[in-house]
Scaffold this active site. Structure first.
Site, PDB file in Angstrom:
ATOM      1  N   ASN A 270       0.827  -1.203   0.000  1.00  0.00           N
ATOM      2  CA  ASN A 270       0.000   0.000   0.000  1.00  0.00           C
ATOM      3  C   ASN A 270       0.865   1.258   0.000  1.00  0.00           C
ATOM      4  O   ASN A 270       1.811   1.376   0.778  1.00  0.00           O
ATOM      5  CB  ASN A 270      -0.883   0.030   1.250  1.00  0.00           C
ATOM      6  CG  ASN A 270      -1.512  -1.312   1.547  1.00  0.00           C
ATOM      7  OD1 ASN A 270      -2.257  -1.842   0.752  1.00  0.00           O
ATOM      8  ND2 ASN A 270      -1.171  -1.864   2.707  1.00  0.00           N
ATOM      9  N   GLU A 303       8.406  -5.261  -1.020  1.00  0.00           N
ATOM     10  CA  GLU A 303       7.296  -4.315  -0.891  1.00  0.00           C
ATOM     11  C   GLU A 303       7.747  -2.891  -1.181  1.00  0.00           C
ATOM     12  O   GLU A 303       7.001  -2.107  -1.794  1.00  0.00           O
ATOM     13  CB  GLU A 303       6.670  -4.416   0.501  1.00  0.00           C
ATOM     14  CG  GLU A 303       6.196  -5.804   0.893  1.00  0.00           C
ATOM     15  CD  GLU A 303       5.292  -6.452  -0.148  1.00  0.00           C
ATOM     16  OE1 GLU A 303       4.522  -5.735  -0.809  1.00  0.00           O
ATOM     17  OE2 GLU A 303       5.356  -7.689  -0.306  1.00  0.00           O
TER      18      GLU A 303
END
Length: 867
Positions: A270, A303
């Site tokens: 995210n 990530e």
């Protein structure tokens, strides 16, 4: 096989852009565990060229709708069902759409959308979780600027976070407070994140290559504040590496990581607010193994790298998933190789490819890296998308060269920054930057299957004739590096690279001159570094195989030669594949391992890899009519034989590679521990259980303790149970460490194994609602404990079926993923095959199973009928 109608598949060929865009999204959350209010204000615009009568169909599930407003005026001009809200119009070309809904986070055991984890709010929106939060165009090609206001109880949830930068915060009175977060970068809804909880924050700072200061923050439960250091260090190294290697700089003022215990994935990228499975954040020498540290390093990097390969450049549709995941896996593999040992990292990467993706490509779950249809996209977060997708990018780098690949990557990022891209866009950037035609290469993305390349070599006076044949049609574009060396001395005789574009490729390889007449047979090492995801068929006499094991100049191929000896000897002992002279093969393998143990030049971590026989599941690759019990027995026999033949050098290595210095998770110390514990595993197999008991009792770090306990857990030592119980009593209050204990218990292989598993389901250490615990116990049992899972009476399948059906109503994605353990059922021997098929039939015919599980069962059962 099924009594009900299969769900309708979504087809790549049916893609069309949305009729509407969402330019901005303003969300307001009033957080309550059972009834959170979500108010959404969307600036909607009809896409240029769209039909002005087109309805607006928003995704939304498990939402309690209170009101819909258009430009501030309540409206009832909509239709609603369990999955959509449709505004029938006619609608203005541009308007503000407001919705007011309530959701129940504490009831969300599927962990998709907004849910609770140990008293904290958190989200998971990839792939389609946002529709469980509010009504929205929940598709990756809708890129929107988000502003999020969160209100919560100040005492219970003092930390409230969302994507982007915090632009406002304050008290509301009545014990509540608020924060407003704004992300200036347009993003799809799957990158939305929200967290609320009572968390500790560990902070650091990174200065980017342009001189901007970025605040780095890791949020964890207060008791874990001392276990975040390595994650932060890994993040800083990843940020620096991405600047130096790909020229990519971070773009917000803050980068946040939050560790949660309930999470379906490893982590989620995210924008600006990464949410992590706590297993991949928390580490201390006492609680984490060297492998845990490596995983943290790789997943933090993965990530972070998504900030560009996935976030700044996202996906047009979910069929393009390998575009972000394959590219990013390649990037994290390269990062790990630079941080540690490139040779050892490549071996570990290929082990995962062979054990996870190759079986997938050969079974009923096979699909291309870019599939052309799916029912539930959650079921396509697969080894093919991730591992094979990374190998495709690796081949591109080989074809373009390092400088050409960097230029092409730069062009791709620059051309598609802020865009939702496709595989075709990526390929076009590679072609435009390099001038190469990659039309044939594209089949790696669009076709399933693993090419089988047959290699033949014929030595001549001044050259070696090399012939390579591939079996797939159309032929793949395959890069292949090679080197030539002397079979007697290991001296280099030549090296180069070729490309396969036809069914057969042949070339004469010139040899370097050597002094004198001492030159032995020239041997060719092909696919150096394993530069393409292919099966390699090569019929070499034992003497040449042993020369490759002793002298091959390519570290990967040297390891692969040893691995193949382990494999073939184990299969021979299992009666699955004959080895012409097993005694000579055992002697040769023992000699190769002895030589490696005596080497002063080989890395300890590399020698450790040589000592590892393929696991029982790894040995199944390519076999038919499998009897798993015999495979396990054959493997154990060969390990015992080798342990006896090299007991003395194993003892020396075990003592020599103990580390007395303060614990350091870096590659140097980790390599010594890896070799020590690989030696220990063989020594215990050879009957020296006392070494594992001594190490378990005296270990000063979790790496050594886990190595000893994991080895004892798979032995028949009389001290096995007492050692495991002592470990549990010591660590029962640490969930991550207890998960290791569950995985060891899952490997029990005696007559009491299933009754022990049944008891563990009721144990305080286990929880059906926690994915980490389910994977540790049920996942390890089904994927690693072959002898019990595939027991001849079928009891293992019955137990597994019962657990999957318990998990499905709680967490469909987790339940569906577990069924991968049966992707090889059609290759079992007839008796087990029938019992596995009966278990699948029974599961498939259950009423009310989730679409996730239904799709997986349909795919598993829809293949050819085997008599």
């Amino acid at each position: 096989m099924r009594n009900d109608i299969a769900p309708t598949a979504i087809q790549l060929k049916d893609y069309r852009p949305s009729d509407y865009l969402i330019e901005t999204a303003d969300l307001s959350f009033q957080l309550e565990t059972a009834r959170t209010r979500v108010t959404t204000s969307l600036q909607v615009k009809r896409r240029d060229g769209a039909d002005d009568k087109a309805p607006l169909v928003l995704n939304g599930e498990s939402l309690e709708l209170k009101e819909v407003r258009i430009n501030g005026t309540p409206t009832d001009a909509f239709c609603i069902d369990e999955k959509t809200l449709t505004l029938t119009g006619p609608l203005p070309a541009s308007f503000v759409l407001e919705t007011d809904v309530f959701i129940n986070p504490e009831a969300n055991t599927a962990l998709s959308g907004l849910y609770m984890s140990k008293g904290m709010f958190c989200t998971q929106c990839e792939a389609e979780g946002f529709r469980h939060i509010t009504y929205y165009l929940d598709r990756p090609d809708i890129l929107t600027v988000f502003t999020v206001r969160i209100e919560a109880d100040k005492t219970t949830y003092p930390i409230i976070l969302a994507n982007g930068n915090k632009i406002d915060a304050g008290d509301l009175g009545n014990g509540r407070h608020f924060a407003v977060w704004h992300d200036p970068h347009p993003k799809p809804a799957y990158l939305f994140a929200l967290v609320g909880g009572d968390l500790a924050c560990v902070e650091d700072q990174f200065t980017t290559m342009s001189g901007r200061d970025v605040s780095l923050q890791v949020f964890v439960q207060h008791a874990n504040k001392d276990k975040c250091g390595y994650a932060l260090d890994s993040l800083k190294r990843a940020m620096k590496w991405d600047e130096e290697t790909f020229g990519r700089e971070y773009d917000l003022d803050i980068f946040m990581i939050v560790a949660v215990d309930h999470f379906n994935f490893g982590a989620m990228e995210n924008k600006g607010l990464n949410i992590f499975n706590s297993a991949f954040v928390l580490a201390s020498p006492e609680t984490a193994t060297d492998q845990d540290y490596e995983n943290i390093e790789a997943i933090v990097a993965h990530e972070y790298f998504h900030n560009w390969s996935g976030n700044r450049v996202t996906l047009r549709d979910w069929f393009q998933l390998c575009l972000k995941e394959g590219f990013t896996v390649f990037r994290d593999q390269e990062f790990s190789a630079d941080m540690r040992s490139r040779a050892v990292q490549r071996i570990k990467d290929v082990r995962r490819l062979w054990s996870r993706q190759f079986p997938e490509d050969a079974g009923p779950l096979a699909h291309p890296p870019r599939p052309d249809h799916y029912v539930t996209i959650d079921n396509f977060y697969t080894a093919t998308v991730y591992e094979k997708g990374a190998e495709v990018v690796r081949m591109l780098k080989a074809l373009l060269g390092p400088e050409g690949f960097r230029a092409a990557s730069d062009l791709y990022f620059d051309r598609h920054d802020g865009d939702a891209a496709t595989i075709e866009d990526f390929k076009q950037a590679m072609e435009d930057a390099s001038g190469r035609d990659l039309g044939q290469f594209k089949t790696w993305w669009t076709e399933s299957g693993t090419p089988r390349v047959t290699i033949e070599t014929t030595p001549r006076n001044d050259n070696v004739h090399l012939s390579l044949r591939q079996d797939l049609s159309p032929p793949r574009h395959i890069p292949a590096a090679y080197s030539i060396f002397d079979a007697k001395t290991g001296s280099a005789l030549g090296a180069g690279r070729l490309e396969m574009t036809e069914a057969e490729t042949a070339i004469d390889l010139p040899l370097h001159k050597v002094d004198g007449d001492s030159r032995g047979t020239p041997l060719v090492s092909v696919f150096s570094g394993y530069g393409a995801p292919v099966h390699i068929d090569r019929d070499l006499p034992l003497a040449e195989r042993l020369s490759h094991a002793a002298f091959d100049p390519d570290p990967f191929n040297r390891w692969a030669s040893v691995e193949a000896l382990w494999r073939d000897l184990s299969l021979d002992a299992a009666g699955a594949k004959p080895f012409e002279d097993a005694d000579a093969g055992l002697d040769g393998l023992a000699k190769a391992l002895h030589g490696a143990l005596d080497s002063d030049t080989l890395e300890p971590a590399f020698i450790a890899e040589l000592l590892k026989c393929p696991t029982a599941p790894e040995l199944l690759l390519g076999l038919e009519n499998i009897n798993p019990t015999k495979i396990v027995s054959g493997r154990n026999h060969i390990r015992q034989q080798i342990a006896q033949r090299i007991a003395a050098p194993l003892q020396i290595a075990y003592r020599r590679h103990g580390v007395d210095a303060p614990f350091d998770p870096g590659a140097a110390q980790a390599g010594h521990r890896a070799l020590k514990n690989a030696a220990l595993s063989l020594l215990v197999t050879g009957g020296q259980d006392h070494l594992a008991m001594e190490q378990a009792a005296n270990a000063s770090n979790m790496t050594d303790a886990a190595a000893a306990l994991g080895t004892l857990a798979q032995s028949d030592s009389p001290d096995r149970q007492s050692a495991l119980e002592a470990f549990y009593q010591k660590w029962k209050d640490n969930p991550l460490v207890v998960n290791k204990w569950l995985s060891w218990r899952a490997m029990r292989s005696d007559a009491k194994a299933l009754s022990d598993l049944e008891a563990l389901l009721q144990h305080d250490a286990f929880d059906f609602k926690t994915p980490n615990k389910v994977r540790a116990l049920i996942g390890v049992f089904a994927n690693a404990n072959l002898a019990v899972f595939h027991a001849e009476d079928g009891a293992g399948y019955v137990f597994f079926l019962e657990q999957v059906l318990k998990i499905d109503p709680l967490n469909p994605q987790l339940a569906a993923g577990l069924t991968n353990a049966l992707d090889m059922w059609q290759r079992l021997e007839p008796g087990r095959r029938e019992k596995a098929k009966n278990a699948l039939d029974k599961m498939a015919n259950q009423s009310g199973i989730s679409s996730n599980l239904k799709e997986m069962l349909d795919r598993l059962c829809a293949e050819k009928d085997i008599g």
